[in-house]
Enzyme design. Structure first.
Site, PDB file in Angstrom:
ATOM      1  N   SER A   1      33.043  44.770  31.564  1.00 58.08           N
ATOM      2  CA  SER A   1      33.550  44.345  32.863  1.00 58.08           C
ATOM      3  C   SER A   1      34.581  45.301  33.429  1.00 58.08           C
ATOM      4  O   SER A   1      34.696  45.435  34.648  1.00 58.08           O
ATOM      5  CB  SER A   1      34.149  42.941  32.760  1.00 58.08           C
ATOM      6  OG  SER A   1      35.190  42.917  31.806  1.00 58.08           O
TER       7      SER A   1
ATOM      8  N   HIS B   1      40.438  44.103  33.965  1.00 59.35           N
ATOM      9  CA  HIS B   1      39.810  44.008  35.286  1.00 59.35           C
ATOM     10  C   HIS B   1      40.622  44.765  36.324  1.00 59.35           C
ATOM     11  O   HIS B   1      40.082  45.548  37.116  1.00 59.35           O
ATOM     12  CB  HIS B   1      39.711  42.541  35.705  1.00 59.35           C
ATOM     13  CG  HIS B   1      38.543  41.844  35.113  1.00 59.35           C
ATOM     14  ND1 HIS B   1      38.132  40.606  35.530  1.00 59.35           N
ATOM     15  CD2 HIS B   1      37.687  42.210  34.127  1.00 59.35           C
ATOM     16  CE1 HIS B   1      37.074  40.234  34.832  1.00 59.35           C
ATOM     17  NE2 HIS B   1      36.787  41.196  33.974  1.00 59.35           N
TER      18      HIS B   1
END
Length: 379
Positions: free
Chosen positions: A277, A335
């Site tokens: 991610s 992230h």
């Protein structure tokens, strides 16, 4: 988004969060290992902090935490690797643990872009020859009798119908599937946790920063990440090109993990992380920054659309809040690091790094030109 485990030295229990049926609930688990059930694009499971692996206790003996208090009955989930207890030891000087990862991040990023520049140079040289070879192959196919139901021909047809971006990420997806299969081998569990999960409290710090980018323990986790990567592959490769995209993607995985390291050391919440991610957030942020007026939609709610620019702002706001407020759902630091790197690269990095690759390419060209040819030599 990324699922994030957490741990502190003096705490005796962890929390696992699950989202069955689209809603989130929580379940209190014992100190040894919290079962991960929410499978976002980046996935962590809770692990107590000590060095080495502890043998499973004999039957009939109560399982106790290292703090001296008894825990609840141990619960195992099918999503947890079949290793009884994995324990890490954080360094007494946590800042020092970031020195090697910092040098690894800088060195790996430089090597990635240098290799990509050389790769592009070699690709341009061979492209002309490949063009003429393609014309010759098409001519031979036209005079050669065609076979009905030729499986190889169907595969080639499918491959040729893919975009450049889709062909580029096919190798990345294949690598993720291969690592996912390795997680299914019980005898490899300790090796996988050691090298394919990134954790600043682990003895191995550098190589997992890259390897964990290709590591997924859950099928849903991997499928969600690879779907997003496949969806944005054509756009990002059209913007950057195949070689530059690979350099950005691999560097983004390492950089996002380094940001995660810094956040874990600063907060004292250690725990292993895995998933793509962080790198995918770089791809998403780069596309949204380059094409802010583009329309996006959620896969399960295609009727609601929004601009790419607004989506990027919402993601950054959520991950920033999650990092500072200590939300334990996802690895918000990874992230945020990936998203900020994507924004920076599209805005400044392309001009500073990629457009200044000419000196390296020139050196490589001179090395290739001056290198002795095979079979040559003086008598």
């Amino acid at each position: 988004m990324a699922w994030r485990g957490w741990a502190q030295r003096s705490w005796g229990c962890g929390w696992a969060w699950a989202a069955p049926g689209g809603c989130r609930s929580c379940e209190k688990l014992p100190v040894t290992l919290a079962s991960p059930r929410l499978l976002g694009r980046r996935f962590n499971f809770f692990i107590q902090q000590r060095c080495g692996f502890r043998k499973a206790p004999r039957k009939g003996e109560p399982r106790k935490s290292d703090t001296g208090t008894s825990g609840e009955a141990y619960k195992r989930s099918a999503l947890v690797p079949p290793v009884e207890e994995t324990i890490f030891y954080p360094s007494p000087y946590p800042i020092r643990t970031l020195v090697k990862p910092l040098f690894f991040t800088v060195g790996f990023t430089g090597c990635a872009f240098g290799t990509a520049a050389i790769w592009q140079y070699e690709s341009l040289k061979s492209r002309v020859q490949s063009y003429f070879d393609g014309i010759k192959a098409d001519w031979l196919d036209s005079i050669r009798p065609q076979k009905e139901g030729d499986f190889r021909k169907e595969i080639n047809k499918w491959w040729n119908n893919l975009s450049d971006g889709q062909r580029t990420v096919t190798g990345i997806i294949a690598a993720n599937v291969f690592v996912f299969c390795l997680w299914r081998v019980p005898s490899l569990q300790r090796t996988m946790i050691r090298y394919f999960t990134s954790n600043p409290a682990s003895k191995v710090l550098c190589s997992p920063m890259l390897l964990s980018t290709f590591s997924h323990f859950s099928l849903f986790h991997m499928a969600a990440n690879m779907y997003v990567l496949w969806s944005f592959s054509s756009s990002i490769v059209n913007i950057l090109g195949q070689e530059q995209f690979m350099a950005v993607y691999l560097s983004a995985g390492v950089i996002s993990n380094f940001v995660s390291y810094v956040c874990k050391v600063a907060t004292g919440r250690y725990g292993p992380s895995l998933g793509a991610s962080g790198a995918i957030m770089t791809v998403l942020a780069a596309v949204c920054t380059k094409v802010p007026e583009g329309r996006l939609a959620i896969i399960f709610l295609p009727m609601f659309t929004f601009t790419a620019g607004n989506a990027l702002k919402a993601i950054i706001a959520m991950d920033t809040a999650g990092m500072f407020l200590g939300w334990k759902f996802f690895d918000h630091a990874a992230h945020l690091g990936g998203a900020l790197f994507g924004i920076w690269y599209i805005t400044y990095g392309h001009e500073l790094i990629w457009k200044n690759r000419e000196p390296l390419v020139k050196i490589w060209h001179e090395m290739r030109t001056n290198s002795p040819k095979k079979g040559g030599g003086s008598k």
